[in-house]
Design a protein around this motif. Structure first.
Motif, PDB file in Angstrom:
ATOM      1  N   PRO A 182       0.832  -1.207   0.000  1.00 25.96           N
ATOM      2  CA  PRO A 182       0.000   0.000   0.000  1.00 25.96           C
ATOM      3  C   PRO A 182       0.866   1.256   0.000  1.00 25.96           C
ATOM      4  CG  PRO A 182       0.000  -1.014   2.176  1.00 25.96           C
ATOM      5  CD  PRO A 182       0.708  -1.973   1.250  1.00 25.96           C
ATOM      6  N   ILE A 184       1.469   4.026   1.495  1.00 27.24           N
ATOM      7  CA  ILE A 184       1.217   4.748   2.746  1.00 27.24           C
ATOM      8  C   ILE A 184       2.539   4.962   3.489  1.00 27.24           C
ATOM      9  CG2 ILE A 184      -1.178   3.981   3.034  1.00 27.24           C
ATOM     10  CD1 ILE A 184      -0.077   1.796   4.966  1.00 27.24           C
ATOM     11  N   SER A 187       2.579   6.826   6.833  1.00 30.69           N
ATOM     12  CA  SER A 187       1.670   6.401   7.905  1.00 30.69           C
ATOM     13  C   SER A 187       2.447   5.693   9.007  1.00 30.69           C
ATOM     14  CB  SER A 187       0.595   5.467   7.349  1.00 30.69           C
ATOM     15  OG  SER A 187      -0.221   6.137   6.409  1.00 30.69           O
ATOM     16  N   THR A 189       3.486   3.038  11.935  1.00 30.58           N
ATOM     17  CA  THR A 189       3.277   1.704  12.488  1.00 30.58           C
ATOM     18  C   THR A 189       3.766   1.751  13.934  1.00 30.58           C
ATOM     19  OG1 THR A 189       5.462   0.794  11.934  1.00 30.58           O
ATOM     20  CG2 THR A 189       3.752   0.690  10.237  1.00 30.58           C
ATOM     21  N   GLU A 244      -4.578   3.393  -1.895  1.00 28.30           N
ATOM     22  CA  GLU A 244      -5.525   2.782  -0.957  1.00 28.30           C
ATOM     23  C   GLU A 244      -6.893   2.554  -1.585  1.00 28.30           C
ATOM     24  OE1 GLU A 244      -5.062   4.015   3.343  1.00 28.30           O
ATOM     25  OE2 GLU A 244      -4.198   5.773   2.338  1.00 28.30           O
ATOM     26  N   TYR A 254      -8.219  -4.565   5.046  1.00 27.74           N
ATOM     27  CA  TYR A 254      -7.334  -3.826   5.930  1.00 27.74           C
ATOM     28  C   TYR A 254      -6.809  -4.717   7.056  1.00 27.74           C
ATOM     29  CZ  TYR A 254      -9.622   0.338   3.900  1.00 27.74           C
ATOM     30  OH  TYR A 254     -10.113   1.299   3.051  1.00 27.74           O
ATOM     31  N   TRP A 264      -1.929  -1.903   7.302  1.00 29.38           N
ATOM     32  CA  TRP A 264      -2.700  -0.922   6.529  1.00 29.38           C
ATOM     33  C   TRP A 264      -4.043  -0.744   7.224  1.00 29.38           C
ATOM     34  CZ3 TRP A 264      -6.277  -2.449   2.072  1.00 29.38           C
ATOM     35  CH2 TRP A 264      -6.853  -1.309   1.482  1.00 29.38           C
TER      36      TRP A 264
END
Length: 330
Positions: A182, A184, A187, A189, A244, A254, A264
């Motif tokens: 993805p 991302i 983003s 984690t 996405e 997801y 994700w």
């Protein structure tokens, strides 16, 4: 310490037992042992919590610490009624899923919680957060000032039975074919090593730490985690970044489960893996470098089999089909 672990045969609870035995504690595991037996060195008190309050009849005497990882409020409440009066410290391993809002990065323990699961309502995977919230309420009512509500985030490391954290390094190690990822990169984690979490739970019990505390790891951008996973696995194939919306339109799930892309998150969950761990760090939580957790997770994945059927992640045939459909403009 004389420690009673309610469980002790699965991922986190087994690691708590191993760590406690290694530290020289007197450890008892109350468990059925249907899927696995407790780690060596612990006393196994065979009991089935699903049978009701009588399951705790053999847990006699006083306990310096009790640790419960329950998901269902019914056995959790029965355990509290049977044992809380004889425990000097009580740890309930809760979850950051108890929080009502997963959209705000950096939220701490004062964030609003989900409503507790009403008494008599069955606990299901869909009510996981509400079930944990109900157990938190019951724990505070029965154990009060001696209760540690350990709100764990995503747990990674060797032995992860959810197959989420280890999916990416295992996927890169499996073969050199294109890997669907993805798009991302920025983003967050946030995973905590199971060994660090177990050590924290024991340390907090010994130090008398109480109250709700987020037991979560360092925030790591998804792109950094992917790059480190690829490097650790020695993958030299192609990475296929997918938007996405395209993934969702093509049925990719997801977070977890079959045909998912782990880590994700769905829309509105920007804070789910970006919780504050400042309070726990100030009380003694210690975290190893996340790269060490990743490397050890990959080693564990190799032992368990890179081609095994997984609980989370894309099946090879699904990934290959999607790779063929992916517009190269992405």
């Amino acid at each position: 310490m004389r420690i009673l672990v309610l469980g002790g045969t699965a991922f986190l609870s087994a690691e708590i037992v191993r760590s406690a035995v290694a530290d020289g504690h007197d450890v008892t595991c109350l468990a059925r042992g249907a899927a696995a037996v407790p780690p060596q060195g612990a006393y196994w008190l065979r009991a089935d919590r699903s049978l009701g309050a009588n399951a705790y009849a053999g847990a006699t005497g006083e306990w310096d610490a009790v640790v419960d990882v329950a998901r269902d409020p019914v056995p959790a409440t029965e355990a509290l009624e049977a044992l809380a009066g004889r425990a000097a410290h009580w740890t309930f391993v809760s979850s950051c899923s108890v929080y009502a809002d997963a959209s705000v990065p950096g939220a701490d323990e004062d964030a609003p919680l989900l409503p507790a699961l009403p008494a008599g309502t069955p606990s299901t995977p869909d009510t996981y957060g509400e079930s944990k919230a109900a157990i938190e309420e019951a724990t505070m009512q029965a154990a009060g000032g001696k209760a540690h509500l350990c709100r764990a985030g995503l747990i990674g490391g060797p032995g992860d039975s959810s197959d989420r954290y280890g999916y990416w390094p295992a996927r890169f190690a499996r073969d050199s074919r294109p890997v669907l990822v993805p798009a991302i990169d920025t983003s967050p984690t946030q995973a905590i090593d199971v060994r660090d979490l177990a050590a924290w739970i024991l340390r907090a019990a010994g130090d008398g730490v109480t109250g709700p505390l987020n037991a979560v790891g360092e925030q790591v951008p998804f792109g950094n985690y992917i790059a480190a996973s690829r490097d650790a696995a020695g993958h030299r194939g192609t990475i296929l970044p997918a938007e996405e919306t395209w993934l969702a339109e093509h049925g990719v799930n997801y977070w977890a489960g079959p045909d998912s892309l782990p880590l994700w998150l769905p829309p509105g969950h920007g804070g789910f893996m970006a919780r504050s761990n400042s309070a726990a760090l100030a009380r003694g939580l210690q975290l190893r470098p996340w790269q060490e957790t990743l490397a050890d997770a990959l080693a564990d994945e190799r032992v368990r089999g890179l081609n095994r059927q997984r609980k989370a992640g894309l099946a090879p045939e699904t990934e290959a089909r999607l790779a063929g459909l992916l517009p190269r403009s992405l």
